[in-house]
Design a protein around this motif. Structure first.
Motif, mmCIF file in Angstrom:
data_model
loop_
_atom_site.group_PDB
_atom_site.id
_atom_site.type_symbol
_atom_site.label_atom_id
_atom_site.label_comp_id
_atom_site.label_asym_id
_atom_site.label_seq_id
_atom_site.Cartn_x
_atom_site.Cartn_y
_atom_site.Cartn_z
ATOM 1 N N THR A 29 0.858 -1.187 0.000
ATOM 2 C CA THR A 29 0.000 0.000 0.000
ATOM 3 C C THR A 29 0.893 1.235 0.000
ATOM 4 O OG1 THR A 29 -0.144 0.358 2.404
ATOM 5 C CG2 THR A 29 -1.662 -1.277 1.453
ATOM 6 N N GLU A 30 0.290 2.374 -0.111
ATOM 7 C CA GLU A 30 1.041 3.634 -0.074
ATOM 8 C C GLU A 30 1.013 4.261 1.313
ATOM 9 O OE1 GLU A 30 -0.002 6.261 -3.271
ATOM 10 O OE2 GLU A 30 -0.044 4.613 -4.705
ATOM 11 N N THR A 31 0.777 3.460 2.327
ATOM 12 C CA THR A 31 0.702 3.953 3.700
ATOM 13 C C THR A 31 1.994 4.665 4.083
ATOM 14 O OG1 THR A 31 -0.797 2.169 4.298
ATOM 15 C CG2 THR A 31 0.390 3.237 6.103
ATOM 16 N N HIS A 32 1.852 5.836 4.682
ATOM 17 C CA HIS A 32 3.009 6.613 5.145
ATOM 18 C C HIS A 32 3.296 6.378 6.623
ATOM 19 C CE1 HIS A 32 5.810 9.886 5.738
ATOM 20 N NE2 HIS A 32 5.032 10.374 6.693
ATOM 21 N N ARG A 33 2.229 6.178 7.411
ATOM 22 C CA ARG A 33 2.375 6.101 8.867
ATOM 23 C C ARG A 33 1.456 5.025 9.412
ATOM 24 N NH1 ARG A 33 -0.661 8.483 12.976
ATOM 25 N NH2 ARG A 33 0.488 8.881 14.891
ATOM 26 N N LEU A 34 2.017 4.149 10.215
ATOM 27 C CA LEU A 34 1.262 3.100 10.887
ATOM 28 C C LEU A 34 1.322 3.406 12.377
ATOM 29 C CD1 LEU A 34 -0.196 0.382 10.521
ATOM 30 C CD2 LEU A 34 2.031 -0.740 10.680
ATOM 31 N N TRP A 35 0.168 3.428 13.041
ATOM 32 C CA TRP A 35 0.165 3.775 14.462
ATOM 33 C C TRP A 35 -0.694 2.799 15.244
ATOM 34 C CZ3 TRP A 35 -4.133 5.168 17.317
ATOM 35 C CH2 TRP A 35 -5.286 5.445 16.604
ATOM 36 N N LEU A 36 -0.462 2.794 16.549
ATOM 37 C CA LEU A 36 -1.227 1.932 17.439
ATOM 38 C C LEU A 36 -1.265 2.572 18.817
ATOM 39 C CD1 LEU A 36 1.137 0.536 19.354
ATOM 40 C CD2 LEU A 36 1.488 -0.818 17.312
ATOM 41 N N ASP A 37 -2.139 2.043 19.650
ATOM 42 C CA ASP A 37 -2.136 2.485 21.044
ATOM 43 C C ASP A 37 -1.955 1.268 21.930
ATOM 44 O OD1 ASP A 37 -4.815 1.375 21.726
ATOM 45 O OD2 ASP A 37 -5.563 3.025 20.511
#
Length: 90
Positions: A29-37
């Motif tokens: 994918t073209e995802t720039h940022r992956l985040w989680l909590d």
């Protein structure tokens, strides 16, 4: 995704799952940022996220009510270029 839970603790499945998911996301994918909590008391999960290259961004203090008290969440993320650099080191 809402939540991933690994029931067999200490066998590396959580780390492997996160690496496979991150790899697929950043390569397909073209995802720039992956985040989680992660809840502030979940040191085991935090260790996994750190080891996979995620960076602590901040804390949402007392944002979840659990019974009569509140818990905080840490927000962690990894950027595409950080992921690629982290994978080259492995």
């Amino acid at each position: 995704m809402k939540r991933i839970v690994i029931h067999s603790k200490g066998l590396g499945y959580g780390k492997l799952s996160l690496r496979l998911l991150s790899d697929w996301i950043f390569r397909h994918t073209e995802t720039h940022r992956l985040w989680l909590d992660v809840r502030d008391h979940n040191h085991r999960a935090r260790h996994v996220y750190d080891s996979c290259g995620f960076t602590l961004e901040g804390t949402l203090r007392d944002c979840i009510k659990v019974g009569e008290h509140f818990e905080s969440l840490h927000i962690m993320s990894i950027l595409r270029h950080e992921y690629m650099e982290h994978e080259q080191k492995l």
